[in-house]
Design an enzyme around this catalytic site. Structure first.
Site, mmCIF file in Angstrom:
data_model
loop_
_atom_site.group_PDB
_atom_site.id
_atom_site.type_symbol
_atom_site.label_atom_id
_atom_site.label_comp_id
_atom_site.label_asym_id
_atom_site.label_seq_id
_atom_site.Cartn_x
_atom_site.Cartn_y
_atom_site.Cartn_z
ATOM 1 C CD GLU A 191 -2.758 -1.657 2.215
ATOM 2 O OE1 GLU A 191 -2.846 -0.828 3.144
ATOM 3 O OE2 GLU A 191 -3.353 -2.758 2.230
ATOM 4 C CD GLU A 396 -8.612 0.020 3.354
ATOM 5 O OE1 GLU A 396 -7.769 0.092 2.449
ATOM 6 O OE2 GLU A 396 -8.603 -0.863 4.235
HETATM 7 O O1 0X9 Z 1 -7.944 -5.746 6.236
HETATM 8 C C1 0X9 Z 1 -7.410 -4.699 6.609
HETATM 9 O O2 0X9 Z 1 -6.524 -4.669 7.457
HETATM 10 C C2 0X9 Z 1 -7.862 -3.380 5.988
HETATM 11 N N1 0X9 Z 1 -8.023 -3.511 4.562
HETATM 12 S S1 0X9 Z 1 -6.697 -3.640 3.628
HETATM 13 O O3 0X9 Z 1 -7.150 -3.872 2.249
HETATM 14 N N2 0X9 Z 1 -5.902 -2.279 3.615
HETATM 15 O O4 0X9 Z 1 -5.891 -4.687 4.139
HETATM 16 C C3 0X9 Z 1 -9.222 -3.034 6.531
HETATM 17 C C4 0X9 Z 1 -9.291 -3.010 8.015
HETATM 18 C C5 0X9 Z 1 -10.701 -2.788 8.429
HETATM 19 N N3 0X9 Z 1 -10.860 -3.092 9.800
HETATM 20 C C6 0X9 Z 1 -10.499 -2.188 10.730
HETATM 21 N N4 0X9 Z 1 -10.138 -1.023 10.372
HETATM 22 N N5 0X9 Z 1 -10.584 -2.551 11.988
HETATM 23 ZN ZN ZN Z 2 -4.031 -2.176 4.404
#
Ligand code: 0X9
Ligand code: ZN
Ligand code: CA
Length: 449
Positions: A191, A396
């Protein structure tokens, strides 16, 4: 653990390789210079994963079950999701009855080309900063703006790279009694746009201090912490071969396994591994690590945040953790689908949602509670709120889909997609003296301090 099919010879060789690597890697954590990242493919256990569109999985519960195969969920839509999976994980998803469509691999320049570009971003991406370039840019800003910007090394990554903490404030060398705000970046290796987001904020807040009213006010009355790179080892590994490796985790070996890395955003010490929102299999994209804070990078940042508890009072009031992609503003909790409950009152939730929607109205992202996507446990925002009572969001960033570049949008988007968050970041800074003002309850919550 799910049975996995693997060549015996490959496994033995990889085991020997990882044994040979284990000693120098441990030594580096003690302070010798950073390791050269191993190129993807050099480790026999490594297989570059791919993205797939998976039809179905229309509810958070279905997506949480899907994530239990070990994939990461990269996009969520009404009738489909996009996941990152290796061969075994893709097979496991098919076993659940889903249909998979493989998406094109991210671009890279190295295929068949000489090794001149190795260890840096490929053509079309040279506007991104690798670790050394980011460090140089930061050092230049610190030298130019010493009154408002200071740098400290808050700790080391597994391979021994510096994890930086940048402080932005008027009278930056003094710890004044001002609300503090935390921005964290790049937990997930692929990312890369999130590091550019940190560099944008550093450039914007230094260069506009004294000329831009909102920026000046915030530096005069807040102490801003920017942690530009929580996963420098993973980031360097992702670009090491000249083709993007689609790497997510850190680069810490796992005892008893050839599989490398912990998902840092499943390793924080709040409800760690509680709720089916992470994996106990080191092969998986969302491996939560051997224990909470077992990732040295998570430990370093957690210790830093705890160190901002001064005289029993956490100085950091609000936070954003930057990720890509999907264009979302997310708030806690991720570990439960419940909107309120233990550790989240109705007022807390309402303030989270109100500020979240306000920021999303500005950057045109979609606002929602993180578990509306799928359940995650051990994520940073859950820890910041659940353990430290810091009002923490996850952004995001761009793009909204794989078709627009997914994890690897061209460098031509950097300027637009970082400055896109200027106003939402300022909004959070401005409300950080009393988040409950967002719901008209400052009298009730913010009398003292
Ligand atoms: O899965 C993740 O860690 C995040 N998405 S990613 O595509 N960047 O890997 C989203 C996390 C969502 N959950 C929380 N923020 N607790
Ligand atoms: Zn991520
Ligand atoms: Ca100050």
């Amino acid at each position: 653990m799910r049975p996995r099919i693997r060549g015996g010879r490959t496994t033995v060789l990889a085991a020997l390789l990882s044994l040979a690597l284990a000693a120098p890697l441990t030594a580096q954590a003690q302070g010798s210079p950073p390791a050269e990242p191993t190129a993807p493919g050099a480790s026999l256990a490594t297989e570059r994963p791919h993205q797939y569109e998976v039809t179905g999985a229309a509810t958070s519960a279905a997506r949480t079950a899907l994530a239990a195969t070990g994939v990461s969920i990269d996009e969520v839509h009404k009738r489909a999701v996009v996941v990152t999976a290796d061969r075994a994980q893709a097979a496991a998803v098919r076993q659940l009855g889903y249909t998979l469509r493989k998406l094109p691999d991210p671009p890279g320049s190295a295929k068949g080309s000489p090794s001149s570009r190795v260890k840096d971003f490929p053509e079309g991406y040279t506007g991104y900063h690798n670790y050394d370039e980011a460090t140089k840019e930061i050092d230049g800003l610190v030298a130019k703006y010493p009154d408002i910007l200071s740098k400290q090394v808050i700790g080391k990554s597994h391979e021994g790279r510096d994890i930086l903490g940048l402080k932005l404030s008027k009278n930056v060398t003094k710890d004044e009694n001002e609300p503090e705000v935390l921005f964290t970046h790049h937990q997930h290796a692929r990312e890369h746009l999130t590091v550019e987001m940190a560099l944008y904020l550093l450039n914007e807040f230094t260069s506009k201090y004294g000329s831009d009213d909102r920026v000046t006010k915030m530096l005069d009355s807040r102490e801003i912490w920017i942690l530009p790179d929580l996963n420098p080892d993973g980031g360097e590994y992702d670009i090491a071969s000249g083709d993007f490796a689609m790497w997510r985790k850190n680069r810490q070996p796992n005892a008893g396994s050839n599989e490398v890395g912990t998902d840092l955003n499943r390793n924080w010490d709040f409800k760690w591994g509680c709720c089916g929102g992470s994996s106990d299999d080191p092969a998986d994209e969302t491996y939560r690590g051997a224990s909470a804070e077992s990732g040295p990078e998570v430990k370093v940042v957690s210790d830093f945040v705890r160190s901002r508890n001064v005289g029993g009072k956490q100085q950091i009031k609000t936070a954003i953790d930057f990720h890509t992609y999907s264009e979302l503003v997310l708030w806690p909790f991720g570990y439960t689908e419940a909107d309120t409950g233990e550790g989240m009152t109705q007022d807390d939730h309402d303030a989270f949602a109100t500020i979240g929607k306000d920021m999303a109205a500005s950057n045109n992202y979609t606002p929602e509670q993180s578990s509306d996507l799928y359940v995650t446990d051990g994520s940073i925002d859950d820890w910041l709120w659940g353990d430290q009572k810091i009002f923490a969001y996850t952004f995001e960033m761009f793009p909204s889909s794989a078709g627009e570049g997914g994890f690897y949008p061209r460098d031509s988007v950097i300027s637009k997609e970082t400055s896109r968050n200027r106003d939402s970041v300022l909004k959070l800074l401005e409300i950080s003296d009393c988040v409950y003002r967002s719901i008209g309850k400052e009298q009730e919550y913010c009398k003292e301090s």
